[in-house]
Design an enzyme around this catalytic site. Structure first.
Site, PDB file in Angstrom:
ATOM      1  N   SER A   1      87.495  69.793  -6.390  1.00 30.48           N
ATOM      2  CA  SER A   1      87.315  69.992  -4.952  1.00 30.48           C
ATOM      3  C   SER A   1      86.315  71.127  -4.760  1.00 30.48           C
ATOM      4  O   SER A   1      86.578  72.257  -5.181  1.00 30.48           O
ATOM      5  CB  SER A   1      88.668  70.345  -4.332  1.00 30.48           C
ATOM      6  OG  SER A   1      88.520  70.722  -2.985  1.00 30.48           O
TER       7      SER A   1
ATOM      8  N   LYS B   1      85.112  65.863  -4.844  1.00 31.40           N
ATOM      9  CA  LYS B   1      85.508  66.010  -3.439  1.00 31.40           C
ATOM     10  C   LYS B   1      84.711  67.151  -2.829  1.00 31.40           C
ATOM     11  O   LYS B   1      84.594  68.219  -3.419  1.00 31.40           O
ATOM     12  CB  LYS B   1      87.012  66.273  -3.384  1.00 31.40           C
ATOM     13  CG  LYS B   1      87.547  66.885  -2.097  1.00 31.40           C
ATOM     14  CD  LYS B   1      89.068  66.762  -2.061  1.00 31.40           C
ATOM     15  CE  LYS B   1      89.721  67.956  -1.387  1.00 31.40           C
ATOM     16  NZ  LYS B   1      91.192  67.867  -1.386  1.00 31.40           N
TER      17      LYS B   1
ATOM     18  N   LYS C   1      84.144  69.514   0.584  1.00 28.83           N
ATOM     19  CA  LYS C   1      84.681  69.966   1.872  1.00 28.83           C
ATOM     20  C   LYS C   1      83.590  69.825   2.930  1.00 28.83           C
ATOM     21  O   LYS C   1      82.429  70.158   2.669  1.00 28.83           O
ATOM     22  CB  LYS C   1      85.110  71.434   1.767  1.00 28.83           C
ATOM     23  CG  LYS C   1      86.275  71.664   0.816  1.00 28.83           C
ATOM     24  CD  LYS C   1      87.570  71.158   1.411  1.00 28.83           C
ATOM     25  CE  LYS C   1      88.750  71.527   0.528  1.00 28.83           C
ATOM     26  NZ  LYS C   1      90.017  71.084   1.106  1.00 28.83           N
TER      27      LYS C   1
ATOM     28  N   ASP D   1      86.640  66.056   2.465  1.00 32.97           N
ATOM     29  CA  ASP D   1      87.865  66.611   3.060  1.00 32.97           C
ATOM     30  C   ASP D   1      87.470  67.534   4.213  1.00 32.97           C
ATOM     31  O   ASP D   1      86.776  68.524   4.011  1.00 32.97           O
ATOM     32  CB  ASP D   1      88.647  67.393   1.994  1.00 32.97           C
ATOM     33  CG  ASP D   1      90.000  67.910   2.494  1.00 32.97           C
ATOM     34  OD1 ASP D   1      90.330  67.687   3.685  1.00 32.97           O
ATOM     35  OD2 ASP D   1      90.724  68.542   1.694  1.00 32.97           O
TER      36      ASP D   1
ATOM     37  N   GLU E   1      89.403  62.641   3.893  1.00 29.90           N
ATOM     38  CA  GLU E   1      90.687  63.335   3.953  1.00 29.90           C
ATOM     39  C   GLU E   1      90.794  64.139   5.249  1.00 29.90           C
ATOM     40  O   GLU E   1      89.893  64.896   5.599  1.00 29.90           O
ATOM     41  CB  GLU E   1      90.790  64.257   2.723  1.00 29.90           C
ATOM     42  CG  GLU E   1      92.172  64.795   2.434  1.00 29.90           C
ATOM     43  CD  GLU E   1      92.200  65.631   1.138  1.00 29.90           C
ATOM     44  OE1 GLU E   1      91.419  65.353   0.208  1.00 29.90           O
ATOM     45  OE2 GLU E   1      93.001  66.582   1.089  1.00 29.90           O
TER      46      GLU E   1
ATOM     47  N   ASP F   1      96.532  64.605   4.508  1.00 23.48           N
ATOM     48  CA  ASP F   1      97.026  65.735   3.713  1.00 23.48           C
ATOM     49  C   ASP F   1      97.931  66.569   4.632  1.00 23.48           C
ATOM     50  O   ASP F   1      99.154  66.368   4.661  1.00 23.48           O
ATOM     51  CB  ASP F   1      95.810  66.520   3.180  1.00 23.48           C
ATOM     52  CG  ASP F   1      96.150  67.826   2.489  1.00 23.48           C
ATOM     53  OD1 ASP F   1      97.315  68.223   2.459  1.00 23.48           O
ATOM     54  OD2 ASP F   1      95.226  68.501   1.968  1.00 23.48           O
TER      55      ASP F   1
ATOM     56  N   LYS G   1     101.180  66.859  -1.960  1.00 23.51           N
ATOM     57  CA  LYS G   1     101.297  68.208  -2.504  1.00 23.51           C
ATOM     58  C   LYS G   1     102.770  68.564  -2.397  1.00 23.51           C
ATOM     59  O   LYS G   1     103.306  68.633  -1.281  1.00 23.51           O
ATOM     60  CB  LYS G   1     100.484  69.198  -1.671  1.00 23.51           C
ATOM     61  CG  LYS G   1      98.984  68.934  -1.673  1.00 23.51           C
ATOM     62  CD  LYS G   1      98.252  69.900  -0.768  1.00 23.51           C
ATOM     63  CE  LYS G   1      96.757  69.648  -0.820  1.00 23.51           C
ATOM     64  NZ  LYS G   1      96.015  70.461   0.169  1.00 23.51           N
TER      65      LYS G   1
ATOM     66  N   GLY H   1      95.924  69.775  -4.523  1.00 18.92           N
ATOM     67  CA  GLY H   1      96.064  71.121  -5.073  1.00 18.92           C
ATOM     68  C   GLY H   1      95.919  72.157  -3.977  1.00 18.92           C
ATOM     69  O   GLY H   1      95.445  71.852  -2.881  1.00 18.92           O
TER      70      GLY H   1
END
Ligand code: OSB
Ligand code: MG
Length: 383
Positions: free
Chosen positions: A146, A172, A174, A200, A225, A250, A274, A302
């Site tokens: 990520s 991934k 952000k 995400d 996400e 998430d 998670k 995570g």
């Protein structure tokens, strides 16, 4: 559960809370804020019979991911949660989640820290790996990386290239409004068309951004996400109807019931699980079974865990329902030096090995290193 083997029973004699400060190798920026140092809340549990285990509460320093923080979790654990379990005979760790929820709403990350410690302790006592105790079937789990929001698309391209060199097979990125299309284009450019790429948003978009988000379909993302606010399942459903890219939730998924809501509403098609966010392994196992029954793709997220929390996540991700790569990167991706031995590494085809040959989380906790990083501690003893 009938016929539970006797060794799974436990009775806590002592719980020590510790806040350790671990500098991240690079600042980690998400849409709602940046972190340069991780304040990690660790728990050390000891049973009446002398066995011990470690766990981690994943609450962050500020309430920008969810409402909990290190400080609210510290308070909830000391004031309500630890006293409730100390000296209490449990037939097994699966009883912990229900006990911690009686009369205490929310505080899921705080509950999870303690509940997951009970599972690790039961595994230690029974002499089995945490993976085996949870029902894990894999020897290795697939992982991705990520990447936080970078100052420019060029800077992101460099990070993506480094991640590929380090062996990560799923990337991934952000995103936030203003740092999305050009960034994803740069990332796609580096990895080519075949490497799974995803984004995400950490809830940074509004329903009115639907058109802009639909443009992200062009990047062939594995998933998008959490584009919208955590509580906004209906508007996620509206958005999903306009996107080809599957939405993964998430922050929205705080319980097995919220996962059912997501499915019923078609507010998302993939689950990021998670254990800290849902209150621990008990609720996580229910979500796992639900997703498996319904054929819903599931992966383990995570929270920038230390090697302790990573051990818990790796054990969970070894269950058969985790069919997509997790955010379970190597210790080196986060820290110059982790608090466990051996450190977590990524091997072969973007995989982390599950240490099933050792009891509990399968790595040793480096007490000396933890002592040197500890900013505060609190000790709770059974009477
Ligand atoms: O949204 O998945 C997230 C880290 C902190 C808070 C929220 C998130 C993340 C990550 C990091 O994406 C994943 C990791 O631990 O590698
Ligand atoms: Mg996320």
């Amino acid at each position: 559960m009938n016929g539970r083997p006797e060794p799974l029973s436990l009775r806590l004699a002592r719980v020590v809370l510790r806040e350790v400060r671990m500098p991240l190798r690079r600042p980690f920026r998400i849409s709602s804020g940046v972190q340069e140092e991780r304040r990690v809340l660790l728990l050390e549990l000891e049973d009446r019979e002398g066995a011990g285990a470690w766990s981690e509460c994943v609450a962050q320093e500020r309430p920008n991911y969810g409402p909990e923080t290190v400080d609210t979790a510290w308070w909830a654990l000391g004031e309500w949660l630890v006293p409730r379990l100390l000296d209490r005979p449990l037939e097994g760790p699966d009883e912990a989640s229900g006990l911690l929820s009686e009369g205490v709403r929310g505080h899921r990350m705080a509950k999870a820290g303690l509940e997951m410690g009970c599972w690790a302790l039961a595994a230690e006592k029974a002499g089995v790996s945490l993976s085996a105790l949870l029902g894990g079937t894999r020897e290795a789990v697939e992982t991705g990386i990520s990447l936080g929001i970078q100052p420019s698309p060029e800077a992101l391209a460099e990070r993506v290239a480094e991640a590929r060199e380090a062996g990560y097979g799923r990337i991934k990125v952000k995103i936030r409004p203003g740092a999305d299309r050009s960034y994803l284009a740069a990332a796609r450019d580096v990895v080519g068309p075949d490497v799974p790429l995803m984004a995400d948003a950490n809830a940074a978009y509004a329903p009115a951004d639907a058109e802009r988000l639909a443009e992200l379909d062009a990047f062939g993302l594995l998933m998008l996400e959490q584009p919208l606010e955590a509580g906004d399942l209906l508007r996620h459903a509206d958005l999903q109807r306009r996107l080809e890219t599957p939405i993964c939730l998430d922050e929205s998924l705080t319980s097995p019931e919220r996962v059912e809501d997501m499915l019923r509403l078609d507010a998302g098609r993939i689950v990021n699980l998670k254990p800290g966010r849902v209150g621990g392994f008990g609720p996580s196992l229910r979500i796992h079974d639900l997703c498996r029954e319904r054929g819903v793709p599931l992966w383990c997220g995570g929270m920038l865990e230390s090697g302790v929390g990573r051990g818990h996540n790796v054990a969970l991700a070894s269950l058969p329902g985790f069919v997509l790569p997790g955010d379970l990167s190597a210790s080196r991706r986060y820290w110059d030096e982790d608090v466990v031995d051996p450190e977590w590494v990524v091997e072969g085809e973007s995989r982390v090995r599950v240490p099933t040959e050792r009891p509990g989380i399968g790595v040793s906790v480096r007490r000396d290193r933890i002592e040197s990083l500890t900013a505060r501690s609190a000790r709770f003893e059974a009477p």
